[in-house]
Design a protein around this motif. Structure first.
Motif, PDB file in Angstrom:
ATOM      1  N   MET A  73      -1.835  -9.434   6.217  1.00 39.31           N
ATOM      2  CA  MET A  73      -2.832  -8.879   5.330  1.00 39.31           C
ATOM      3  C   MET A  73      -3.640  -7.853   6.119  1.00 39.31           C
ATOM      4  SD  MET A  73      -5.508 -10.823   2.807  1.00 39.31           S
ATOM      5  CE  MET A  73      -6.312 -11.796   4.026  1.00 39.31           C
ATOM      6  N   SER A  74      -3.836  -6.693   5.495  1.00 40.85           N
ATOM      7  CA  SER A  74      -4.604  -5.645   6.161  1.00 40.85           C
ATOM      8  C   SER A  74      -5.459  -4.903   5.136  1.00 40.85           C
ATOM      9  CB  SER A  74      -3.672  -4.685   6.902  1.00 40.85           C
ATOM     10  OG  SER A  74      -2.706  -4.151   6.018  1.00 40.85           O
ATOM     11  N   ILE A  75      -6.572  -4.370   5.606  1.00 40.81           N
ATOM     12  CA  ILE A  75      -7.507  -3.617   4.765  1.00 40.81           C
ATOM     13  C   ILE A  75      -7.232  -2.134   4.967  1.00 40.81           C
ATOM     14  CG2 ILE A  75      -9.935  -3.161   4.228  1.00 40.81           C
ATOM     15  CD1 ILE A  75      -9.228  -6.092   3.835  1.00 40.81           C
ATOM     16  N   HIS A  76      -7.172  -1.393   3.854  1.00 44.47           N
ATOM     17  CA  HIS A  76      -6.924   0.051   3.914  1.00 44.47           C
ATOM     18  C   HIS A  76      -7.959   0.782   3.074  1.00 44.47           C
ATOM     19  CE1 HIS A  76      -2.972  -0.204   5.863  1.00 44.47           C
ATOM     20  NE2 HIS A  76      -2.916  -1.382   5.251  1.00 44.47           N
ATOM     21  N   SER A  77      -8.508   1.852   3.637  1.00 47.81           N
ATOM     22  CA  SER A  77      -9.471   2.674   2.885  1.00 47.81           C
ATOM     23  C   SER A  77      -9.165   4.164   3.038  1.00 47.81           C
ATOM     24  CB  SER A  77     -10.896   2.356   3.333  1.00 47.81           C
ATOM     25  OG  SER A  77     -11.024   2.583   4.726  1.00 47.81           O
ATOM     26  N   GLU A  78      -7.940   4.485   3.467  1.00 44.06           N
ATOM     27  CA  GLU A  78      -7.536   5.879   3.612  1.00 44.06           C
ATOM     28  C   GLU A  78      -7.527   6.566   2.245  1.00 44.06           C
ATOM     29  OE1 GLU A  78      -5.074   3.189   6.335  1.00 44.06           O
ATOM     30  OE2 GLU A  78      -5.437   3.270   4.192  1.00 44.06           O
ATOM     31  N   SER A  79      -7.584   7.896   2.247  1.00 38.53           N
ATOM     32  CA  SER A  79      -7.560   8.638   0.976  1.00 38.53           C
ATOM     33  C   SER A  79      -6.187   8.535   0.301  1.00 38.53           C
ATOM     34  CB  SER A  79      -7.948  10.095   1.187  1.00 38.53           C
ATOM     35  OG  SER A  79      -7.046  10.711   2.090  1.00 38.53           O
ATOM     36  N   ILE A  80      -5.140   8.374   1.079  1.00 36.52           N
ATOM     37  CA  ILE A  80      -3.798   8.085   0.563  1.00 36.52           C
ATOM     38  C   ILE A  80      -3.299   6.840   1.294  1.00 36.52           C
ATOM     39  CG2 ILE A  80      -1.399   8.854   0.333  1.00 36.52           C
ATOM     40  CD1 ILE A  80      -3.153  10.568  -1.357  1.00 36.52           C
ATOM     41  N   ILE A  81      -3.050   5.790   0.545  1.00 37.44           N
ATOM     42  CA  ILE A  81      -2.547   4.542   1.128  1.00 37.44           C
ATOM     43  C   ILE A  81      -1.039   4.532   0.919  1.00 37.44           C
ATOM     44  CG2 ILE A  81      -2.587   2.026   1.011  1.00 37.44           C
ATOM     45  CD1 ILE A  81      -5.493   2.376  -0.130  1.00 37.44           C
ATOM     46  N   THR A  82      -0.295   4.461   2.016  1.00 36.33           N
ATOM     47  CA  THR A  82       1.166   4.490   1.952  1.00 36.33           C
ATOM     48  C   THR A  82       1.726   3.110   2.243  1.00 36.33           C
ATOM     49  OG1 THR A  82       1.182   6.798   2.676  1.00 36.33           O
ATOM     50  CG2 THR A  82       3.250   5.578   2.882  1.00 36.33           C
ATOM     51  N   VAL A  83       2.605   2.668   1.366  1.00 38.47           N
ATOM     52  CA  VAL A  83       3.322   1.405   1.542  1.00 38.47           C
ATOM     53  C   VAL A  83       4.783   1.786   1.735  1.00 38.47           C
ATOM     54  CG1 VAL A  83       3.926  -0.780   0.467  1.00 38.47           C
ATOM     55  CG2 VAL A  83       1.681   0.229   0.052  1.00 38.47           C
ATOM     56  N   GLU A  84       5.413   1.241   2.796  1.00 36.94           N
ATOM     57  CA  GLU A  84       6.776   1.660   3.127  1.00 36.94           C
ATOM     58  C   GLU A  84       7.607   0.479   3.601  1.00 36.94           C
ATOM     59  OE1 GLU A  84       9.062   4.918   5.989  1.00 36.94           O
ATOM     60  OE2 GLU A  84       6.901   4.704   6.114  1.00 36.94           O
ATOM     61  N   ASP A  85       8.880   0.512   3.215  1.00 35.19           N
ATOM     62  CA  ASP A  85       9.844  -0.482   3.683  1.00 35.19           C
ATOM     63  C   ASP A  85      11.224   0.160   3.680  1.00 35.19           C
ATOM     64  OD1 ASP A  85      10.551  -3.175   4.524  1.00 35.19           O
ATOM     65  OD2 ASP A  85      11.514  -3.387   2.570  1.00 35.19           O
ATOM     66  N   LYS A  86      11.858   0.166   4.816  1.00 43.11           N
ATOM     67  CA  LYS A  86      13.227   0.689   4.970  1.00 43.11           C
ATOM     68  C   LYS A  86      13.381   2.105   4.414  1.00 43.11           C
ATOM     69  CE  LYS A  86      14.958  -3.979   4.831  1.00 43.11           C
ATOM     70  NZ  LYS A  86      15.232  -5.036   3.901  1.00 43.11           N
ATOM     71  N   GLY A  87      12.390   2.941   4.670  1.00 46.70           N
ATOM     72  CA  GLY A  87      12.462   4.339   4.263  1.00 46.70           C
ATOM     73  C   GLY A  87      12.034   4.629   2.837  1.00 46.70           C
ATOM     74  N   ILE A  88      11.771   3.617   2.043  1.00 45.22           N
ATOM     75  CA  ILE A  88      11.293   3.805   0.671  1.00 45.22           C
ATOM     76  C   ILE A  88       9.766   3.710   0.710  1.00 45.22           C
ATOM     77  CG2 ILE A  88      11.434   2.997  -1.715  1.00 45.22           C
ATOM     78  CD1 ILE A  88      14.152   3.810  -0.624  1.00 45.22           C
ATOM     79  N   LEU A 134     -12.164   3.559  -1.079  1.00 44.37           N
ATOM     80  CA  LEU A 134     -12.540   2.163  -1.259  1.00 44.37           C
ATOM     81  C   LEU A 134     -11.561   1.267  -0.501  1.00 44.37           C
ATOM     82  CD1 LEU A 134     -13.289   2.293  -5.081  1.00 44.37           C
ATOM     83  CD2 LEU A 134     -14.946   2.302  -3.204  1.00 44.37           C
ATOM     84  N   ASP A 135     -11.963   0.035  -0.279  1.00 45.54           N
ATOM     85  CA  ASP A 135     -11.101  -0.913   0.423  1.00 45.54           C
ATOM     86  C   ASP A 135     -10.045  -1.490  -0.509  1.00 45.54           C
ATOM     87  OD1 ASP A 135     -12.466  -0.595   2.777  1.00 45.54           O
ATOM     88  OD2 ASP A 135     -13.634  -2.439   2.590  1.00 45.54           O
ATOM     89  N   TYR A 136      -8.810  -1.462  -0.035  1.00 46.32           N
ATOM     90  CA  TYR A 136      -7.680  -2.124  -0.680  1.00 46.32           C
ATOM     91  C   TYR A 136      -7.148  -3.142   0.316  1.00 46.32           C
ATOM     92  CZ  TYR A 136      -7.137   1.520  -4.297  1.00 46.32           C
ATOM     93  OH  TYR A 136      -7.306   2.372  -5.353  1.00 46.32           O
ATOM     94  N   VAL A 137      -6.622  -4.235  -0.186  1.00 46.82           N
ATOM     95  CA  VAL A 137      -6.002  -5.240   0.670  1.00 46.82           C
ATOM     96  C   VAL A 137      -4.497  -5.166   0.450  1.00 46.82           C
ATOM     97  CG1 VAL A 137      -5.805  -7.696   1.195  1.00 46.82           C
ATOM     98  CG2 VAL A 137      -8.021  -6.736   0.530  1.00 46.82           C
ATOM     99  N   LEU A 138      -3.755  -4.983   1.545  1.00 47.77           N
ATOM    100  CA  LEU A 138      -2.293  -4.951   1.488  1.00 47.77           C
ATOM    101  C   LEU A 138      -1.770  -6.266   2.048  1.00 47.77           C
ATOM    102  CD1 LEU A 138       0.291  -3.360   0.862  1.00 47.77           C
ATOM    103  CD2 LEU A 138       0.203  -2.510   3.219  1.00 47.77           C
ATOM    104  N   ILE A 139      -0.993  -6.965   1.227  1.00 50.07           N
ATOM    105  CA  ILE A 139      -0.444  -8.267   1.601  1.00 50.07           C
ATOM    106  C   ILE A 139       1.072  -8.132   1.694  1.00 50.07           C
ATOM    107  CG2 ILE A 139      -0.191 -10.692   0.907  1.00 50.07           C
ATOM    108  CD1 ILE A 139      -2.758 -10.125  -0.899  1.00 50.07           C
ATOM    109  N   GLN A 140       1.616  -8.444   2.855  1.00 54.34           N
ATOM    110  CA  GLN A 140       3.072  -8.448   2.985  1.00 54.34           C
ATOM    111  C   GLN A 140       3.559  -9.806   2.506  1.00 54.34           C
ATOM    112  OE1 GLN A 140       4.718  -7.271   6.741  1.00 54.34           O
ATOM    113  NE2 GLN A 140       6.794  -7.723   6.086  1.00 54.34           N
TER     114      GLN A 140
END
Length: 136
Positions: free
Chosen positions: A1-16, A26-32
């Motif tokens: 779990m990580s907190i992200h507040s960048e202007s563009i939040i990028t989620v990536e897996d295997k090149g996608i 604003l703060d977003y929480v990314l949960i793997q």
């Protein structure tokens, strides 16, 4: 779990990739989910959470969109059964969609019926407004 507040939040897996516009930083929480929260069975790659909006279940897939649909549904069931969030939506980003558009429409209808929420299926790298995915 990580907190992200960048202007563009990028989620990536295997090149996608999927990119989310965060104009107000604003703060977003990314949960793997895959391999961390859930180690066995079908599960989506990630959940991106924004307070006051909901949890977006994300599957990034090269092919086999049908398998991706099952992964999204299983994760949504887990979230519902454990009352992790009262508002969810689904996003599948893939390199190709099935040639039979009725399969996609049927999947979206089934997801809405099961979870009262929206499922978006797109190809290629795109930028999304998070809140729009809950209205799609």
């Amino acid at each position: 779990m990580s907190i992200h507040s960048e202007s563009i939040i990028t989620v990536e897996d295997k090149g996608i990739k999927a990119k989310f516009i965060n104009e107000d930083n604003l703060d977003y929480v990314l949960i793997q989910v895959d391999g961390c929260v859930v180690k066995e069975g079908r599960r989506a790659d990630f959940v991106l959470r924004k307070n006051e909006v909901g949890d977006l279940i994300i599957e990034l897939k090269r092919g086999n969109v049908e398998h991706a649909l099952h992964q999204i549904e299983e994760t949504a069931k887990l979230w519902n059964d454990n009352k992790i969030s009262n508002k969810i939506a689904g996003l599948i980003v893939c390199t190709e969609v099935p040639r039979v558009p009725t399969k996609i429409q049927d999947a979206k209808r089934r997801f809405f019926k099961m979870f009262r929420s929206h499922l978006t299926i797109k190809t290629g790298v795109r930028e999304y407004k998070f809140v729009d995915l809950f209205k799609a």
